[in-house]
Structure formats: C-alpha cells, structure tokens
Write a protein that holds these residues in place. Structure first.
Motif, PDB file in Angstrom:
ATOM      1  N   THR A   1      33.473 -37.623  11.025  1.00 34.37           N
ATOM      2  CA  THR A   1      33.119 -37.195  12.386  1.00 34.37           C
ATOM      3  C   THR A   1      34.266 -37.590  13.312  1.00 34.37           C
ATOM      4  O   THR A   1      35.213 -38.226  12.877  1.00 34.37           O
ATOM      5  CB  THR A   1      31.844 -37.923  12.867  1.00 34.37           C
ATOM      6  OG1 THR A   1      32.049 -39.329  12.687  1.00 34.37           O
ATOM      7  CG2 THR A   1      30.613 -37.481  12.097  1.00 34.37           C
TER       8      THR A   1
ATOM      9  N   ASP B   1      39.025 -34.007  19.176  1.00 34.28           N
ATOM     10  CA  ASP B   1      39.027 -32.855  18.268  1.00 34.28           C
ATOM     11  C   ASP B   1      40.426 -32.243  18.156  1.00 34.28           C
ATOM     12  O   ASP B   1      41.073 -31.953  19.157  1.00 34.28           O
ATOM     13  CB  ASP B   1      38.032 -31.824  18.844  1.00 34.28           C
ATOM     14  CG  ASP B   1      37.919 -30.572  17.997  1.00 34.28           C
ATOM     15  OD1 ASP B   1      38.514 -30.531  16.906  1.00 34.28           O
ATOM     16  OD2 ASP B   1      37.218 -29.642  18.442  1.00 34.28           O
TER      17      ASP B   1
ATOM     18  N   LYS C   1      29.998 -27.202  17.758  1.00 30.30           N
ATOM     19  CA  LYS C   1      30.383 -28.388  16.984  1.00 30.30           C
ATOM     20  C   LYS C   1      29.485 -29.566  17.350  1.00 30.30           C
ATOM     21  O   LYS C   1      29.156 -30.390  16.494  1.00 30.30           O
ATOM     22  CB  LYS C   1      31.850 -28.742  17.262  1.00 30.30           C
ATOM     23  CG  LYS C   1      32.837 -27.764  16.653  1.00 30.30           C
ATOM     24  CD  LYS C   1      34.242 -28.116  17.085  1.00 30.30           C
ATOM     25  CE  LYS C   1      35.239 -27.091  16.568  1.00 30.30           C
ATOM     26  NZ  LYS C   1      36.606 -27.394  17.022  1.00 30.30           N
TER      27      LYS C   1
ATOM     28  N   LYS D   1      29.197 -32.804  14.730  1.00 33.38           N
ATOM     29  CA  LYS D   1      30.549 -33.152  14.301  1.00 33.38           C
ATOM     30  C   LYS D   1      31.172 -34.212  15.193  1.00 33.38           C
ATOM     31  O   LYS D   1      32.098 -34.894  14.797  1.00 33.38           O
ATOM     32  CB  LYS D   1      31.437 -31.912  14.297  1.00 33.38           C
ATOM     33  CG  LYS D   1      31.116 -30.948  13.179  1.00 33.38           C
ATOM     34  CD  LYS D   1      32.091 -29.799  13.163  1.00 33.38           C
ATOM     35  CE  LYS D   1      31.842 -28.918  11.957  1.00 33.38           C
ATOM     36  NZ  LYS D   1      32.598 -27.681  12.004  1.00 33.38           N
TER      37      LYS D   1
END
Lengths: 530, 319
Positions: free
Chosen positions: A225, A289, A303, A308
């Motif tokens: 993650t 990210d 997401k 995530k």
C-alpha cells in the motif's frame, strides 16, 4: 493560364468580401457596444441611487444562463421552472449548456453582442473578475446593501460576500460558501499501525511511512500500500494547493497578497523551495502515489475505494459521505477521520465561491437581484426549491420506500435521482451545509449524513478563504505560459529528480522570473491606483 | 463552308470570346449539382475565415476588438513556449506521419500476402478496430498498460524478465514519452491507414506477377519491381494529403501529456488551449487566433513544398 486568372479573381473577390463583411460586422458590433454602454451607465446610475427594496419593479421575465449545478433537464428542470414561476409570477427562461462547455458557450454568447446576453449568469474564478473588469457585469453593491436579506439578521456570510468584492464593489453574489478540501484518514489503517491522528508534519510523515512500508490494511503483506494519492502535484485552478496542503504548508505556487497589502508570486519565495523539497522526498520514498502526475480525480477515488492508499485530501461535506459509501460497497472498512489541519498548515483553503451575476445589459437589474438572487435565501419556499427541488418530484413527505429506505407519512426525504437511478438526491443548487444564511425551517437538516456533517464542520471551522486575484493585461498575456512553466518545474523536481537550484535556473532562463515580476508589478500598480 | 461551332467545342477551337458563360450554361446540370457543396463550403469553411482578422486585434469577447497590428505576432515570436510548441508540432507530426505510413505499407503488404480470405478479413477487422476508439479511451487503456506500478502490464513483463528493477514511468518520463506516443499512434492508426494501400494492391494486374515469376523473379524482386512502383503514387498522395493535417495535432497529445513532459509534448494546438483556458484571466482570443493562423500557414506551406517536390520527382503533383 485562364484558370489561374479566374482563381486570382476569385481570391480577390473573397478578400474584398472579407474586408466588407468585417466592416459590416464591426459597425454592427459598435451599435451593440453603444447599447451596452448605455444600459451599463443606466444600471450604474440606478445602483448609485440605491433604490429602496419597495421601489424595485418586478420583472415580467428573467433570462438566465446556468451550468449543471442548477437542476438539469434530466432532473426535471421543467417542474423546477414551473414551481419558480408559481412562486414569483415571473416568466423564467433558462439556458443551460452542458456543464463542461458552460464557459465556452457563455463566452460565445457574450461575443454575440449585449442584445443576446441573459439577465443573470453563474460565474466562478477568473471569469468573474475578468467579466467584471470588462464592464459586462452590473454593480450590485447598493442593491445588496439595501436588501432585506442583509438586514434580516439571518445572514451569516458577510465575510464571504466581502471576499467577492472587486475594488470594493460587488459584481456577483455568492449564494453559498465556496467549500474546499479536507484530509481524510482511514481509521482502521491508523489503528492497525498503532498511530493517532497526526497534528504535525513529522507525525503526518510518520503516518505516511507506516502506511507505505507497513501493513495498514491488515492483509499480511508489508509494503503493498502507499500513503496518499492526488490528481497532480498542483491543482488545475485556484487554490492550487488543494490536494496536497500538508506538503505546501504556507507556500503557494501563484499570486497572493501579503499582510502588507502587496501582491507577490509565492513561487519565487524560499518557502516554495521547501515545499518542493518535501514533495520530492515523500515521492522518492514512495509515500506519494507514483502515478500522481497522470492521475485524474476519478483515478484517485477508485484507488482509495480499492484500499490502495490511506490518506486522501478531498472535498468536505457530501463527498465525506460518498467516500464512506464507496468503501463500504467495495467491502472495506469505511470509517474515515476528517482531520484538522496539521500545525504547519494552519488552515485549509476555501476556494472562492461561484457567484450569481447580473449582466450590464439587463434592463431591470434591481428586480432581477431581488426576485432571482436574494429570494434564493428567503428561508422559505424559494430556498426550499433551490435547495431540495420540487415536492413529490425531488423530495416528498409521503410514506414511501426510496431505494432501500422506508419513510413514514410526514417524514421529509429526498427521492431517487432521475438522472442517476439507484442514488438518492442529496441537494439541488444550494447545499444547505454551505449556507450563508440561517434557515430555521430547513426540513433536510436531519437527513444530512453524520459523516458529511462532520467533515464539513471540520473544514468550516478550520479554513480561510482564498482571495480573488485581480485580472490585469499582463496576467492575460503571460500567465498561461508562466503556469505551464511552473507546473513543468514542479514535475521536474518531484518526479524527474531535477535539483531545485537547477529548476529555478530554468525558471529564470525561460522567462519565468520576468513574467512573474511583470504580473506582480501590474497587480500592485492596480492596487495602488485604487 | 465551315459550320460555326458552339459551346466548349468552339472554345477549344479558339472561336469563342466568352468561354466561362458558355461553359456555365453548357454544364449547368453539373454546376447545379455542385451548388450545395459550394454553399456548404462557403458557409462552414470560408465565412468563418473572416475571424482571421482577430489575429490583428485585442479581443476578449466582450468589448469591441481593438486593432493592435502585429503585436500578437511579435509576442508570439518572443515566447519560448510558442517555439517549443512549434518544434514539437513539426517533430511529433512528421515522425508520426512517417511511422504510420511506413507501418501501414508494411502491414498492407503482409495482409496482401494472406491466402485465406476468411483469415484476411478477420485480420483486417482487428487492425481497423483501434481507429474507432476515442483518444480518451485509448489514453486510459495505455495509462494502465504503461503504469509504473505493479498494475502496469509492460512493467510487469519487464520486471518478470529481470530487465528492470523498478517500474518505468513511461508517460511521465521525458525520455520515454515520445517513443510511447509514437507507439500508441501506430497502434491506433496503422490499421486504418492500410485501407487505401490494400485497395491499390488489389488493383495490380496479377499477370504482371505471373510474368515476373516466369522470368525468374523471386518474392523480393516482385515486391521491388512490381508492387512498390505500383504503390509509390498512393504513398506520395497519402503523405501529401496527411501533411496538410500535421499542424492540427491536438487530441492525441492533449490526453497523453502531463506537466513533466510539457517541453517534449506541448504542440501548437495544446499551446492555444493553455493560453485560452489557463491564463487566470479572460483570454485574448486575438493571440490564440494569431497562433492558429501561423499554424495554418505553416501547414499550407508544407503541402505546397511537398507538392512541388512531387513535381520534381515524378513530373506531377496532386494539388
């Protein structure tokens, strides 16, 4: 040879026709301009005379051009229009282009001449200041000062209205607050990592590290993650820092006004370099990210729903509820904590509100202000209509089941959306959670979900309003190139790993410093000319 | 005694002093049929061209335009963003055009060699399909395929074979963006581009091939001496026609570009878009018009140069 002669003759005729038609068009426009100027002067003088509310003549017809924030055709706008006309006795004509094409169509309408301008329009951001400074909007300062709403004692958004004044004059009325983004953290992830809500940047960074390197989702795998995601490292409009406030902190990538009243470009300040460094470090560590640069907001939301990442700075209010619902429907724990801004951020930034403006070609602007704009916040039937829609179309008090919820007779509830079946309406044009006037009889206040109310409260209690940026010739000339350059430099530093010194050398060599200074000078010149 | 000739015949014989009127009358049926096209072209193509005059005005769409002469062009020439966009437009368009044309020719030749009609039709349908996908969808699909995370197909494959340790951010990398742009364009447009070449190939007389085979020509020599000369005219025509469009590059770049690659990706049309919607003030349509005008003139120039080159090389042009 003969063909060539004919071609030449044809081209000559075309050019002559072009010049002639340009002339015709030009003179026709001049006429329109004269009309506009005339009506503008008339409007200004009538505003200057500060008509008492009782003297305001009721218009027979009002024409408006609106975006998709007003009830759309798919949502039975006809019923809305009919009800509005019943309440006022005024004929309402609505032009509603596609939401995404609104400002294009509005621009084309203005370009077609004042005789085609609607009486009232919705404007936002630079369009508001630009249209006002071009003289296309009616000065509603006096109308507002003399309004019943202002003296009603119900009005709480004085600061919001003042924030929309340009050189002390009000050209557009904000009917709600502008709202903004608050940082949501997944509670389960915090618990799994044994962390509490961060209050400082160090704690925030520590949380991101734990979310990236640990096992916050509890699936038994470390490092699958990451901390957070965003749709770009810089927003697409003001306030630019909306999605990554913890990294920007007190830095701002565009023009801002100092406490001394002097405009400056935040991009050129040292604290901006610090912000770039923070973003670069977090990106390199994998806390942010990897696809942030190419993400759209929908990508980020998806997401987030797929669990995530665990920290998401997104819109306060209704979105708090939407995020929770989508996490739930994806089978993930849905408890979200809208956190207060960390110490270094101080306050979230509230964007400037979209406004209702009256065009300078409107024949009875006082009437339009009173019967269209002011009446939206009347605390009665009209506010009900703009907030929730039409009874038994968009809301009801009848005993019935809407989707999976059953309501008793007399219980206020919103109905299933006509445009998006399977979902329930939450509001119409006015969001009661962003109201700038108290409304004692708001029947929907109990139906607002707790999580939406909670995130909105956290935001409202911890935000400062973004200031509107004046529009200058230099801004219009150079800011497009300047913003492209700034965005490119931010991406270079954060994603490509370019050193900050090198990036700012490029800013200098590509003309960024020069354009920035020219714009700042023009803004300060304008400020001092007031 | 000579009988006096009339109409175009008389014009051909040099006896008529008003050939245009005579010709118009003689071919009135054709002209009548042509009229709707002419009206359409005038209304939708020529009359809008009157807007070109705004390139010489400052015009924000509200007040009367103010004539400023060549000021917009002067600004344009001094803006690094314009030159970068200009260079990118030429580079991206020309490379894309050449790659697409070459790939379309190669694919056409391969499809032409297929003997099974059913398989050929299936193959043709498959290669045409990407053309019908919108650029937005194409960009989304490739953003997934090229994702730097474990979700990215390409990076997963590269990682599996040990070629990379960490995922490459293909669309966010200044060195990778252009190659990816070309690949995506080739994927999307090559199939569609084969239609015209396959049509030309199917028109080649099979007897030529038979004769060549009898003379001992192998597959390569048949390709070299029969197929390629037959395709040459089509290739040049397609190239010239597509050259007219090179300056219009917008959608494919717009959906694939991002802040990190603006120096590699920004083209004139996206530059105009930025100037119009990203200035933080009401846009000056005059400037956007000036950039658009320069773009059109360059496109026109390229076509004329190519046509001239065609005259030199082949003895005839297509315009």
């Amino acid at each position: 040879m003969r063909v060539k002669k004919m071609l030449a003759a044809g081209m000559a005729v075309t050019m002559a026709a072009s010049v002639a038609l340009s002339g015709c068009s030009s003179s026709a426009k001049s006429g329109a301009e004269a009309t506009s100027a005339g009506s503008n002067t008339e409007s200004s003088s009538s505003a200057g005379e500060s008509k008492a509310e009782s003297e305001v003549k009721k218009p027979e017809k009002i024409t408006i051009m609106v975006n998709g924030t007003v009830m759309t055709k798919q949502n039975n706008r006809d019923a809305f229009e009919k009800r509005w006309e019943e309440l006022t006795g005024i004929d309402l004509e609505i032009t509603q282009p596609d939401h995404d094409a609104y400002f294009d169509v509005l621009g084309q309408t203005f370009a077609s001449g004042p005789e085609n301008w609607p009486d009232a329009i919705i404007l936002a951001g630079s369009f508001y200041t630009g249209y006002a400074e071009e003289g296309a909007l009616w000065d509603m300062t006096q109308a507002w000062e003399n309004s019943e709403l202002k003296s009603s004692g119900r009005f709480t958004g004085e600061d919001v209205v003042d924030n929309m004044k340009i050189d002390g004059k009000l050209y557009g009325f904000p009917v709600t607050r502008g709202n903004g983004c608050v940082t949501y953290v997944k509670k389960k992830w915090l618990d799994n990592c044994g962390l509490s809500v961060p209050t400082t940047y160090d704690e925030y960074l520590n949380m991101l590290k734990a979310f990236t390197e640990g096992d916050p989702d509890g699936n038994g795998i470390n490092g699958d993650t990451y901390g957070l995601s965003a749709a770009g490292f810089i927003g697409s409009e003001e306030p630019w820092t909306n999605y990554l406030p913890e990294f920007y902190q007190d830095a701002y990538p565009s023009f801002a006004k100092g406490e001394d009243g002097v405009w400056y470009d935040g991009f050129t300040k040292d604290n901006f370099k610090d912000a770039l460094q923070r973003m670069r470090d977090a990106y390199a560590a994998g806390y942010i990210d990897k696809e942030t640069l190419t993400n759209g907001t929908k990508d980020c939301r998806n997401k987030f729903y797929e669990d995530k990442f665990g920290v998401f700075t997104y819109w306060a209010g209704t979105w708090g509820s939407n995020l929770k619902n989508n996490l739930e429907s994806n089978g993930h724990d849905s408890e979200l904590i809208p956190i207060k801004p960390i110490k270094e951020v101080g306050n979230y930034v509230e964007r400037t509100s979209p406004v209702w403006a009256i065009t300078s070609s409107c024949e009875n602007p006082e009437g339009v202000f009173k019967y269209l704009i002011e009446s939206m916040l009347d605390g009665g039937d009209m506010e009900m209509l703009w907030s929730y829609g039409v009874e038994d179309v968009h809301w009801s008090k009848k005993a019935e089941t809407v989707l999976d919820k059953t309501y008793n007779e007399g219980q206020f509830h919103l109905r299933e959306s006509l445009e998006i079946p399977g979902t329930q309406y939450t509001k119409q044009h006015l969001d009661p959670m962003l109201a700038i006037a108290t409304w004692e009889g708001d029947p929907g206040k109990d139906s607002v979900k707790e999580e939406a109310k909670n995130s909105q409260t956290v935001f409202n209690e911890n935000c400062r309003q973004a200031t509107i940026t004046p529009s200058t010739e230099e801004m219009a000339t150079y800011n497009g190139d300047l913003m492209t350059l700034k965005k490119s430099i931010i991406a270079d530093v954060v994603v490509q790993g370019t050193s900050i010194e090198e990036a700012f050398k490029r800013f200098e060599s590509d003309g960024g410093s020069k354009w920035s200074q020219m714009i700042v000078d023009s803004m300060n010149k304008k400020e001092s000319a007031k | 005694m000579n009988k006096k000739m009339k109409g175009p015949a008389a014009y051909a014989a040099g006896e008529n002093k008003r050939p245009l009127l005579v010709s118009l009358r003689y071919y009135r049926g054709f002209y009548l049929m042509f009229l709707p096209v002419l009206i359409f072209a005038l209304v939708f193509h020529y009359i809008p061209m009157l807007g070109i005059r705004y390139a010489f005005y400052s015009y924000k769409g509200i007040k009367e335009p103010v004539f400023i002469g060549l000021a917009h062009f002067e600004k344009m020439l001094n803006m690094p963003g314009f030159w970068s966009a200009f260079g990118n437009t030429i580079t991206l368009s020309i490379v894309k055009l050449l790659l697409n044309t070459i790939m379309a020719v190669v694919l056409s030749l391969m499809l032409n060699e297929l003997r099974s009609v059913t398989f050929k039709k299936i193959a043709q349908t498959i290669v045409y399909l990407p053309h019908f996908m919108s650029w937005v969808v194409t960009a989304s699909v490739f953003a997934l395929i090229l994702s730097p995370t474990s979700a990215g197909l390409l990076n997963a494959v590269l990682s599996k074979f040990g070629i990379v340790n960490e995922g490459i951010y293909f669309l966010g990398s200044q060195s990778w963006w252009r190659p990816m742009f070309y690949v995506i364009n080739v994927w999307k447009d090559t199939g569609w581009g084969t239609i015209i070449f396959i049509a030309t190939l199917s028109g080649i007389n099979p007897e030529l091939y038979e004769a060549a085979s009898m003379d001992g020509a192998g597959r390569f020599n048949r390709l070299r001496f029969i197929t390629m000369p037959a395709l040459n005219n089509t290739i040049i025509t397609v190239l010239i026609l597509n050259l007219a469009k090179v300056m219009n590059l917008f959608e494919s770049v717009f959906v694939l570009q991002n802040d990190a690659v603006s120096r590699q990706a920004d083209v004139l049309q996206t530059y105009i878009y930025t100037q119009t919607f990203n200035s933080g003030a009401l846009p000056d349509y005059g400037y956007s018009t000036a950039v658009g005008l320069v773009s059109s003139l360059v496109g026109c120039f390229l076509v004329l140069v190519c046509n001239k080159a065609s005259y030199k090389v082949r003895g005839r042009g297509i315009v």
